[in-house]
Design a protein around this motif. Structure first.
Motif, mmCIF file in Angstrom:
data_model
loop_
_atom_site.group_PDB
_atom_site.id
_atom_site.type_symbol
_atom_site.label_atom_id
_atom_site.label_comp_id
_atom_site.label_asym_id
_atom_site.label_seq_id
_atom_site.Cartn_x
_atom_site.Cartn_y
_atom_site.Cartn_z
ATOM 1 N N PRO A 1 0.833 -1.210 0.000
ATOM 2 C CA PRO A 1 0.000 0.000 0.000
ATOM 3 C C PRO A 1 0.867 1.259 0.000
ATOM 4 C CG PRO A 1 0.021 -0.989 2.181
ATOM 5 C CD PRO A 1 0.773 -1.919 1.272
ATOM 6 N N ALA A 2 0.316 2.330 -0.506
ATOM 7 C CA ALA A 2 1.028 3.608 -0.536
ATOM 8 C C ALA A 2 1.182 4.128 0.888
ATOM 9 C CB ALA A 2 0.260 4.616 -1.376
ATOM 10 N N ARG A 3 2.349 4.658 1.182
ATOM 11 C CA ARG A 3 2.579 5.298 2.481
ATOM 12 C C ARG A 3 2.161 6.752 2.301
ATOM 13 N NH1 ARG A 3 8.595 3.124 3.756
ATOM 14 N NH2 ARG A 3 8.957 4.125 1.752
ATOM 15 N N LEU A 4 1.012 7.075 2.825
ATOM 16 C CA LEU A 4 0.327 8.314 2.514
ATOM 17 C C LEU A 4 -0.324 8.884 3.759
ATOM 18 C CD1 LEU A 4 -0.749 10.043 0.072
ATOM 19 C CD2 LEU A 4 -2.637 8.425 -0.036
ATOM 20 N N SER A 5 -0.287 10.185 3.888
ATOM 21 C CA SER A 5 -0.962 10.884 4.970
ATOM 22 C C SER A 5 -1.682 12.072 4.347
ATOM 23 C CB SER A 5 0.073 11.348 6.002
ATOM 24 O OG SER A 5 -0.540 11.956 7.093
ATOM 25 N N LEU A 6 -2.984 12.188 4.580
ATOM 26 C CA LEU A 6 -3.782 13.240 3.943
ATOM 27 C C LEU A 6 -4.298 14.243 4.962
ATOM 28 C CD1 LEU A 6 -5.883 11.009 1.541
ATOM 29 C CD2 LEU A 6 -3.796 12.276 1.027
ATOM 30 N N THR A 7 -4.369 15.493 4.554
ATOM 31 C CA THR A 7 -4.917 16.540 5.397
ATOM 32 C C THR A 7 -6.401 16.267 5.630
ATOM 33 O OG1 THR A 7 -3.370 18.099 4.407
ATOM 34 C CG2 THR A 7 -5.223 19.043 5.598
ATOM 35 N N PRO A 8 -6.872 16.395 6.871
ATOM 36 C CA PRO A 8 -8.303 16.180 7.125
ATOM 37 C C PRO A 8 -9.150 17.206 6.369
ATOM 38 C CG PRO A 8 -7.073 16.505 9.182
ATOM 39 C CD PRO A 8 -6.128 16.729 8.058
ATOM 40 N N MET A 9 -10.346 16.792 5.994
ATOM 41 C CA MET A 9 -11.263 17.701 5.292
ATOM 42 C C MET A 9 -11.788 18.740 6.290
ATOM 43 S SD MET A 9 -11.176 16.728 2.284
ATOM 44 C CE MET A 9 -12.417 16.583 1.067
ATOM 45 N N THR A 10 -11.353 19.983 6.117
ATOM 46 C CA THR A 10 -11.811 21.094 6.956
ATOM 47 C C THR A 10 -11.992 22.312 6.072
ATOM 48 O OG1 THR A 10 -9.619 22.003 7.451
ATOM 49 C CG2 THR A 10 -10.417 20.245 8.910
ATOM 50 N N THR A 11 -12.439 23.380 6.673
ATOM 51 C CA THR A 11 -12.566 24.628 5.924
ATOM 52 C C THR A 11 -11.232 25.371 5.853
ATOM 53 O OG1 THR A 11 -13.249 25.775 7.931
ATOM 54 C CG2 THR A 11 -14.999 24.926 6.486
ATOM 55 N N LEU A 12 -10.260 24.908 6.633
ATOM 56 C CA LEU A 12 -8.933 25.524 6.612
ATOM 57 C C LEU A 12 -8.132 24.977 5.438
ATOM 58 C CD1 LEU A 12 -8.079 25.217 10.400
ATOM 59 C CD2 LEU A 12 -8.806 27.275 9.175
ATOM 60 N N VAL A 13 -7.745 25.843 4.546
ATOM 61 C CA VAL A 13 -7.000 25.427 3.366
ATOM 62 C C VAL A 13 -5.524 25.740 3.602
ATOM 63 C CG1 VAL A 13 -6.695 25.761 0.891
ATOM 64 C CG2 VAL A 13 -8.974 25.871 1.888
ATOM 65 N N GLY A 14 -4.685 24.750 3.388
ATOM 66 C CA GLY A 14 -3.245 24.934 3.550
ATOM 67 C C GLY A 14 -2.525 24.824 2.223
#
Length: 191
Positions: free
Chosen positions: A18-31
């Protein structure tokens, strides 16, 4: 022109991992970044299929990927992903530690690419830092910070080992020093 492909993991084994991946949580804060990816090798043809498969559920079908060729010895024009074609492009203007993913239905995502040879502890720090919602840190800033922090820790340990080896460490005193008093300080430096 001859290219040498440096693979840290054989291609047939990488496809099953599997891909070693970390995703930003879905929020209204855009980075600046939408997550981080830690590939096992510098072989895009082997690494992109597991990444695209992992992103299909949370983000939709990825149709195009762009990279900076500085970090990838071979940049294929297309990569087969589960019976479909993923188009791969490159731009030297793109930050070398960023992967841009595009989809017709959902949009664009920018991922920090952690080099495959990165130590697990450093990769974990980078993956955690890249997914902070609303963060203004770029891939370049995160990588520079990790390089400076890692080097500072190694240098401090080396200096301490040299100091200890040269007889700099001494036994703890058994008595209070004469002619003075010992005061404990609080965190702000006051007694």
């Amino acid at each position: 022109m001859t290219s040498t492909l440096d693979r840290t993991t054989p291609r047939d084994l990488t496809a099953d991992l599997p891909a070693r991946l970390s995703l930003t949580p879905m929020t209204t804060l855009v980075g600046r970044l939408d997550g981080a990816w830690w590939p096992r090798s510098r072989d895009l043809e082997a690494e992109l299929p597991p990444l695209a498969a992992a992103l299909e559920e949370p983000w939709g079908r990825v149709t195009r990927v762009t990279v900076n060729p500085t970090r990838w010895p071979v940049v294929p024009h297309t990569v087969a992903v589960h019976g479909r074609t993923l188009h791969v492009g490159w731009f030297t203007e793109q930050h070398p530690d960023t992967l841009i993913l595009l989809s017709y239905t959902v949009g664009r995502w920018d991922l920090l690419v952690i080099p495959p040879e990165t130590a697990p502890a450093a990769a974990a720090r980078l993956m955690a830092a890249a997914v902070i919602p609303g963060s203004l840190l770029t891939a370049g800033m995160l990588m520079a910070d990790e390089a400076a922090t890692g080097r500072g820790v190694r240098d401090a340990a080396r200096r301490e080992a040299a100091w200890e080896g040269e007889g700099g460490a001494c036994a703890a005193p058994s008595e209070e020093p004469t002619g003075g008093s010992v005061h404990s300080l609080s965190a702000n430096g006051r007694r």
